[in-house]
Design an enzyme around this catalytic site. Sequence first.
Site, PDB file in Angstrom:
ATOM      1  N   GLY A   1       0.670  -7.575   2.939  1.00  0.00           N
ATOM      2  CA  GLY A   1      -0.668  -6.806   3.472  1.00  0.00           C
ATOM      3  C   GLY A   1      -1.477  -7.971   3.680  1.00  0.00           C
TER       4      GLY A   1
ATOM      5  N   GLY B   1      -6.603  -7.369   3.130  1.00  0.00           N
ATOM      6  CA  GLY B   1      -7.685  -7.012   4.437  1.00  0.00           C
ATOM      7  C   GLY B   1      -8.885  -7.699   4.227  1.00  0.00           C
TER       8      GLY B   1
ATOM      9  CB  VAL C   1      -1.171  -7.288  -0.377  1.00  0.00           C
ATOM     10  CG1 VAL C   1      -0.193  -6.204  -1.160  1.00  0.00           C
ATOM     11  CG2 VAL C   1      -2.957  -6.310  -0.691  1.00  0.00           C
TER      12      VAL C   1
ATOM     13  CG  ASP D   1     -13.063   1.458   1.401  1.00  0.00           C
ATOM     14  OD1 ASP D   1     -13.591   1.876   2.220  1.00  0.00           O
ATOM     15  OD2 ASP D   1     -12.510  -0.105   0.714  1.00  0.00           O
TER      16      ASP D   1
END
Length: 649
Positions: free
Chosen positions: A17, A19, A24, A133
């Site tokens: 993953g 962002g 990640v 968040d």
Amino acid sequence: MIGQQLSGRYEILNRVGGGGMALVFKAHDKLLNRMVAIKVLRQQFVYDEDFIRRFRREAQSAASLSHPNVVSIYDVGQEDDIHYIVMEYIEGSNLNEEIKNRAPFQVEEAIHITCQICDALDHAHQNQIIHRDIKPHNILIGRNGRVKVTDFGIARAASSSEITQTGSVLGSVHYFSPEHAKGVTQGAKSDLYSLGIVLYQMLTNKLPFSGESPISIALKHLQENVEEPRKVNPLIPQSVENIVLKSMQKNPEQRYQSAKQMLHDLESCLSPEKMNENKLDFNDDLDDEEHTKIMPVIGLNRKVQEMDHDETIMPALREGRKRNRFGWIKPVIWTFTTIIILFSAWYGVKAVLGMLEVADVEVPNVVGKTLEEATEELENVQLRVLDPVQYEYDDQVEEGIVIDQSDKNKTVKVNYPITLTVSQGQETKIMEDYIGMQWIEVENDLKRLGFTDENIEMITELSDVPNGQVINQSPVANSKYNPNNVSVSFTVSEGRGSFKMPDLIEYSEEAAIAILEQKGLTFKVERDFDLDMPKGFVFKQFPYDPGVPVKIGEEITIHVSEGEPADVKKTNHPVIVSPEIEGEDSKIEITITDAKGTDRFWNTKTITTEEIFYVPVVLTPDLPNGTAYINVYRNQKHFGRFDVKYDEL
């Protein structure tokens, strides 16, 4: 980075993953032989020293959380220009993916997920940690259904940096609280507002506010009322809608006052006596300037001029003018009304622009000053100190002095929050009294306190004291020490003579007994069925594992296999699996729950066409429901479960 090793310990396996801030990866921790997730900071961030320092500090703060619904942080490190955080690896998906695939959720499932998130937030808030968040991307759901909240504290590091990622902001702004959108201090109630939006999205499959830009969405959080969930999904009970609307109130004082209070309502909202409760009525306490103002469109009246008395005007016209001598009053009133409305509109626009255009101010350098002096200097230039203040031990700086700050010598907006880190002075602790304790207990306690193998020394000597007990220590008990620069030394008894326990597993009974007799150990034999070990061979030894010091004369119990029970049944169960898209690669993973264990990994394979897998299953009558289970995952998503019943074989 695939195949790279960080700190000689973490082997990067594959990317899972990413962002706006980090990527990640799934990795293997070679030291502890477990899978971990490693968040690696993107390269464009690694040259901002303030950001890196804040990033590490916030990650270390989040590592203090210990809760079943919070992703555990194991380690924070750096290798060359690679900054990373090592976290618990969760096999499953995130809530954002689940919402895209399955929303709207059943009400019971949405409440179950929200309860777990709320419980995690309650634990964090009690430890003075605000997430800042909360959004579906930061909620992980394991294959066992357990919810895990991740990225505690990291959002704070990102929001404090001048580096921005448009996609990341756009993804988060849908979950902003009004106070977040205004740039004021965010507390626990901001997390609950964001959680209300997540629950809204699970129940309705839509976001409460959307727009073409982050600014337009943020303004909607400030100004517009949310569409009630029951208008979107009539199947939502009134009690559940009340929770959503209460958590999403624009005025923080009208929201839940704590995560514990919200969790209480979540746990009881589906009870029969509460599902049809009355709709909550919220008073509108917002400041006037936060409302959307609707301005009327006004056409300008023509200017009316009164004619003077001109004797040349025709008598008839003059007579008509006399009849309308007071007709000027109405146009004048309209003119003044128009001027007042236009002035009000101008004043309103000016007020809105005044809110949006905040003056710039240079952040002074307050490092080296006392907390009181630093706070006063920052307030003098209309800046504020972020609460809570960070405290760290420092061997070189006396207690109460600022040792670090955010954004020094930079230009920021008035009322911008500045993070201060204040020295607690030299850290000192009191040495425990370990004499008389078993060394294995002492070693575990020292490592829990932060000692490593490099600053722990253990020497052994023969003694009348029982084997493995501590007989001397340095520093001595109850003395003060600095954990940052101390080494500890222990003398441990070997008893009257000891040796390492041999490994007897997979030896025949006769060979194991011969080894025990040769070593001067007494023994006892117990027999039991074992699915993995042939009859007559040792499958367990007690109480000393291989390699553990043992004294002559100690009694050892060896467990000898009787082979498989007579009622065991085995089969190779056929499982037909097709790729997600015919002709394209699909990764297939298969686990087994049977008499040999729960969720045993059996096989993984990449397929492009339909294939049959013959899965070996072992069953006994005492299995729950007499059933074994085969779970198949395709591209990390659950494909199906296949049941194998004992009575049907």
